[in-house]
Design a protein around this motif. Structure first.
Motif, PDB file in Angstrom:
ATOM      1  N   LEU A 112       0.870  -1.179   0.000  1.00 60.81           N
ATOM      2  CA  LEU A 112       0.000   0.000   0.000  1.00 60.81           C
ATOM      3  C   LEU A 112       0.902   1.223   0.000  1.00 60.81           C
ATOM      4  O   LEU A 112       1.560   1.530   1.002  1.00 60.81           O
ATOM      5  CB  LEU A 112      -0.934  -0.008   1.217  1.00 60.81           C
ATOM      6  N   GLY A 160       3.714   9.237   1.083  1.00 63.64           N
ATOM      7  CA  GLY A 160       4.484   9.641   2.265  1.00 63.64           C
ATOM      8  C   GLY A 160       5.902   9.090   2.293  1.00 63.64           C
ATOM      9  O   GLY A 160       6.378   8.508   1.320  1.00 63.64           O
ATOM     10  N   HIS A 213      -2.188   2.180  -4.919  1.00 68.17           N
ATOM     11  CA  HIS A 213      -2.350   3.548  -4.419  1.00 68.17           C
ATOM     12  C   HIS A 213      -3.810   3.982  -4.540  1.00 68.17           C
ATOM     13  O   HIS A 213      -4.449   3.769  -5.571  1.00 68.17           O
ATOM     14  CB  HIS A 213      -1.461   4.512  -5.209  1.00 68.17           C
ATOM     15  N   PHE A 214      -4.312   4.607  -3.480  1.00 65.38           N
ATOM     16  CA  PHE A 214      -5.695   5.093  -3.467  1.00 65.38           C
ATOM     17  C   PHE A 214      -5.684   6.604  -3.676  1.00 65.38           C
ATOM     18  O   PHE A 214      -4.965   7.320  -2.982  1.00 65.38           O
ATOM     19  CB  PHE A 214      -6.347   4.744  -2.127  1.00 65.38           C
ATOM     20  N   ARG A 237      -8.947   3.078   6.317  1.00 64.06           N
ATOM     21  CA  ARG A 237      -7.833   2.124   6.277  1.00 64.06           C
ATOM     22  C   ARG A 237      -8.339   0.696   6.052  1.00 64.06           C
ATOM     23  O   ARG A 237      -7.746  -0.079   5.324  1.00 64.06           O
ATOM     24  CB  ARG A 237      -7.068   2.163   7.596  1.00 64.06           C
ATOM     25  N   MET A 259      -9.240   0.296   2.487  1.00 62.25           N
ATOM     26  CA  MET A 259      -8.024   0.116   1.678  1.00 62.25           C
ATOM     27  C   MET A 259      -7.537  -1.334   1.736  1.00 62.25           C
ATOM     28  O   MET A 259      -7.174  -1.921   0.720  1.00 62.25           O
ATOM     29  CB  MET A 259      -6.901   1.030   2.188  1.00 62.25           C
ATOM     30  N   GLY A 300       3.300   0.874   5.469  1.00 63.02           N
ATOM     31  CA  GLY A 300       4.403   1.624   6.086  1.00 63.02           C
ATOM     32  C   GLY A 300       4.099   2.010   7.526  1.00 63.02           C
ATOM     33  O   GLY A 300       4.698   2.950   8.046  1.00 63.02           O
ATOM     34  N   GLU A 301       3.191   1.302   8.155  1.00 63.06           N
ATOM     35  CA  GLU A 301       2.815   1.664   9.529  1.00 63.06           C
ATOM     36  C   GLU A 301       3.969   1.439  10.512  1.00 63.06           C
ATOM     37  O   GLU A 301       4.757   0.514  10.361  1.00 63.06           O
ATOM     38  CB  GLU A 301       1.623   0.821   9.982  1.00 63.06           C
ATOM     39  N   GLN A 351       3.027   5.988  15.681  1.00 63.57           N
ATOM     40  CA  GLN A 351       3.360   7.193  14.921  1.00 63.57           C
ATOM     41  C   GLN A 351       2.202   8.184  14.843  1.00 63.57           C
ATOM     42  O   GLN A 351       2.387   9.380  15.000  1.00 63.57           O
ATOM     43  CB  GLN A 351       3.822   6.799  13.514  1.00 63.57           C
ATOM     44  N   SER A 358      -3.893   6.332  13.943  1.00 62.42           N
ATOM     45  CA  SER A 358      -4.307   5.067  13.321  1.00 62.42           C
ATOM     46  C   SER A 358      -3.233   3.991  13.492  1.00 62.42           C
ATOM     47  O   SER A 358      -3.387   2.886  12.997  1.00 62.42           O
ATOM     48  CB  SER A 358      -4.582   5.285  11.840  1.00 62.42           C
ATOM     49  N   ASP A 361      -2.590  13.784   0.204  1.00 62.98           N
ATOM     50  CA  ASP A 361      -2.952  12.374   0.098  1.00 62.98           C
ATOM     51  C   ASP A 361      -4.455  12.288   0.340  1.00 62.98           C
ATOM     52  O   ASP A 361      -5.036  13.164   0.991  1.00 62.98           O
ATOM     53  CB  ASP A 361      -2.199  11.575   1.173  1.00 62.98           C
TER      54      ASP A 361
HETATM   55  P1  ATP Z   1       3.285   7.011   4.800  1.00 59.76           P
HETATM   56  O1  ATP Z   1       4.459   7.880   5.071  1.00 59.76           O
HETATM   57  O2  ATP Z   1       3.629   5.720   4.150  1.00 59.76           O
HETATM   58  O3  ATP Z   1       2.151   7.755   4.157  1.00 59.76           O
HETATM   59  P2  ATP Z   1       2.187   7.537   7.346  1.00 59.76           P
HETATM   60  O4  ATP Z   1       3.055   7.455   8.533  1.00 59.76           O
HETATM   61  O5  ATP Z   1       1.866   8.872   6.791  1.00 59.76           O
HETATM   62  O6  ATP Z   1       2.768   6.580   6.233  1.00 59.76           O
HETATM   63  P3  ATP Z   1      -0.572   6.909   7.289  1.00 59.76           P
HETATM   64  O7  ATP Z   1      -0.808   8.056   6.390  1.00 59.76           O
HETATM   65  O8  ATP Z   1      -1.386   6.755   8.525  1.00 59.76           O
HETATM   66  O9  ATP Z   1       0.883   6.801   7.801  1.00 59.76           O
HETATM   67  O10 ATP Z   1      -0.700   5.583   6.445  1.00 59.76           O
HETATM   68  C1  ATP Z   1      -0.376   4.331   6.977  1.00 59.76           C
HETATM   69  C2  ATP Z   1      -0.146   3.366   5.835  1.00 59.76           C
HETATM   70  O11 ATP Z   1      -1.356   3.218   5.069  1.00 59.76           O
HETATM   71  C3  ATP Z   1       0.853   3.907   4.832  1.00 59.76           C
HETATM   72  O12 ATP Z   1       2.191   3.619   5.213  1.00 59.76           O
HETATM   73  C4  ATP Z   1       0.462   3.173   3.586  1.00 59.76           C
HETATM   74  O13 ATP Z   1       0.980   1.854   3.589  1.00 59.76           O
HETATM   75  C5  ATP Z   1      -1.052   3.127   3.709  1.00 59.76           C
HETATM   76  N1  ATP Z   1      -1.651   4.272   2.979  1.00 59.76           N
HETATM   77  C6  ATP Z   1      -2.013   5.466   3.460  1.00 59.76           C
HETATM   78  N2  ATP Z   1      -2.529   6.255   2.489  1.00 59.76           N
HETATM   79  C7  ATP Z   1      -2.507   5.522   1.356  1.00 59.76           C
HETATM   80  C8  ATP Z   1      -2.913   5.749  -0.007  1.00 59.76           C
HETATM   81  N3  ATP Z   1      -3.441   6.895  -0.408  1.00 59.76           N
HETATM   82  N4  ATP Z   1      -2.728   4.748  -0.887  1.00 59.76           N
HETATM   83  C9  ATP Z   1      -2.178   3.573  -0.518  1.00 59.76           C
HETATM   84  N5  ATP Z   1      -1.799   3.313   0.737  1.00 59.76           N
HETATM   85  C10 ATP Z   1      -1.960   4.263   1.674  1.00 59.76           C
END
Ligand code: ATP
Ligand code: MG
Length: 428
Positions: free
Chosen positions: A200, A204, A225-226, A282, A285, A304-305, A309, A312, A360
């Motif tokens: 996913l 970020g 990617h969403f 989430r 997704m 990338g959780e 952090q 969520s 995002d």
């Molecule tokens: P990232 O830096 O990877 O965006 P983040 O610390 O900002 O991570 P979140 O935005 O809460 O954390 O997202 C957690 C995880 O959910 C992301 O690491 C990614 O794997 C997935 N994710 C979040 N937004 C999207 C998206 N638009 N498309 C695909 N996956 C997503």
């Protein structure tokens, strides 16, 4: 593939500027027999792909090693690119000499001049007579090579146990290889040898690093990617394509699935439970990514959780979110500090793209106070009572657009013919 910017991992020392050849060593796969052969073949295929833009290079394979003869192709560039091939543990720049004593002594002396060791450096020569017809044995060669070198560099101190500088001299029938540096490469498992997962990928910092970490463990990844058109822009979409392209440097080609998420997201906005919106998004997704994984034959999801952090990513949130998929949910960064993740993203070349300020889809609908402790029963109930919810998820899957991203641009290089002919030896 041309070299990466910025260069990942430690730079080479001086001997690279003098090298005729690069010696690549495989990592310890801890595998034997057929599996080992398969792993080595995968590394070799990846190396060949990297060498496509360097037509003069010649490859030779030996047990546990690959030799890349440079033939005037740029050593430093190739070193940077090859250091990032998963499964390669280390690389030595090698100077080649004829297998004649005089030539070996001459090349060794020039080699040491290039290295220019500081006075006080501990030193030894480690000669190995692979070609048994060579008139001097290994121990004799240690003396023959080191004596003139020590004369030329009186500041060197001999240390046969753990020298700082070990000049290796491998005498073979065709040629002799002289080298001293052992440059650490990325290691890990050859790409795809541990199966395939769906990553996913947001725009970020974290998820591209999670993708790279997965690939390093031998997982092939496809990216999902969403996006929420028209709330997220064309630039945000391009950013994800560009991030996938950076990841594809390590993989050759990567599929990117772009999922339209606006309908699903807007379904959550009217339910009067704003603090649960992130949890619901989430989970949606993960459900959609699971359908895509089933379609594409992937056996896990990667995110990338990182624990704690954001709201969520507390343990209660991860628990409720993670239950949305029956697939193993891999979180390679779960215990890592943010500062280490940032460092890694700089090393692998994704950081500069990740910090571009495009929105995002999740940031659009973020409530003021997202819950850190969602209730699974309530979440389940909301999803069960949302009208046409599963049809909405199915529609997102059906409308998903898939692209194949390569390091070269959108297309594979026109022809890779000729690469195989450059293999000097067949083996396996
Ligand atoms: P990232 O830096 O990877 O965006 P983040 O610390 O900002 O991570 P979140 O935005 O809460 O954390 O997202 C957690 C995880 O959910 C992301 O690491 C990614 O794997 C997935 N994710 C979040 N937004 C999207 C998206 N638009 N498309 C695909 N996956 C997503
Ligand atoms: Mg994010």
């Amino acid at each position: 593939m041309k070299p990466m910017e910025p260069a990942a991992f430690a730079a080479a020392g001086n001997s690279i500027n003098y090298a005729d050849m690069l010696l690549l060593r495989f990592g310890e796969f801890t595998l034997k027999g057929k599996n080992r052969t398969r792993f080595e073949k995968t590394v070799l295929r990846h190396v060949k792909e990297i060498l496509v833009p360097y037509p003069k290079v010649q490859l030779t394979k030996e047990f546990g090693r690959i030799y890349v003869k440079l033939n005037d192709e740029p050593a430093q560039e190739l070193l940077y690119a090859l250091k990032n091939v998963f499964g390669i543990a280390s690389i030595s720049p090698v100077k080649v000499s004829r297998s004649e004593l005089e030539d070996i002594l001459d090349v060794s002396a020039r080699f040491l001049n290039i290295i220019a060791p500081a006075p006080g450096t501990t030193f030894k020569v480690n000669a190995r007579r692979v070609w048994k017809e060579f008139p001097y044995g290994s121990i004799e060669m240690n003396k023959l090579v080191s004596t003139p070198l020590l004369k030329g560099y009186p500041g060197l101190i001999v240390d046969v146990n753990s020298p700082q500088l070990e000049l290796r001299v491998e005498i073979r029938q065709e040629q002799t290889y002289i080298f001293c540096e052992n440059i650490a490469a990325v290691g890990g498992f050859p790409l795809g040898t541990n199966g395939k997962a769906m990553l996913l990928l947001s725009g970020g910092i974290d998820s591209p690093v999670a993708g790279w970490s997965s690939m390093r463990r031998g997982l092939a990844v496809e990216c999902v990617h969403f996006y929420s058109y028209p709330y997220t822009s064309e630039l945000a979409r391009q950013k994800v394509i560009d991030l996938t392209r950076v990841l594809s440097r390590y993989a050759g080609v990567i599929k990117l699935h772009l999922v339209p998420f606006t309908e699903v997201q807007t379904a959550f906005t009217g339910i009067g439970q704003d603090n649960l919106i992130i949890t619901l998004m989430r989970r949606a997704m993960l459900k959609i990514a699971t359908s895509l994984a089933e379609r594409e034959g992937a056996l896990a999801l990667v995110t990338g959780e990182s624990l704690g952090q954001v709201a969520s990513q507390t343990l209660p949130s991860m628990n409720v979110i993670g239950r949305a998929t029956p697939l193993p949910l891999l979180r390679p960064l779960v215990m890592m500090d943010k500062s280490d993740i940032v460092e890694l993203s700089k090393d692998i070349g994704t950081y500069d793209l990740s910090i571009l300020p495009y929105e995002d889809c999740c940031t659009l609908f973020v409530p003021k106070s997202p819950t850190t402790n969602p209730n699974l029963r309530i979440v389940d109930k909301i999803e069960a009572t949302l009208p046409n919810y599963s049809a909405l998820l199915d529609a997102a899957v059906a409308l998903t657009e898939t692209m194949e991203i390569t390091p070269y641009g959108n297309e594979r290089p026109e022809s890779k013919a000729g690469t195989d002919e450059r293999m000097k030896e067949e083996w396996f």
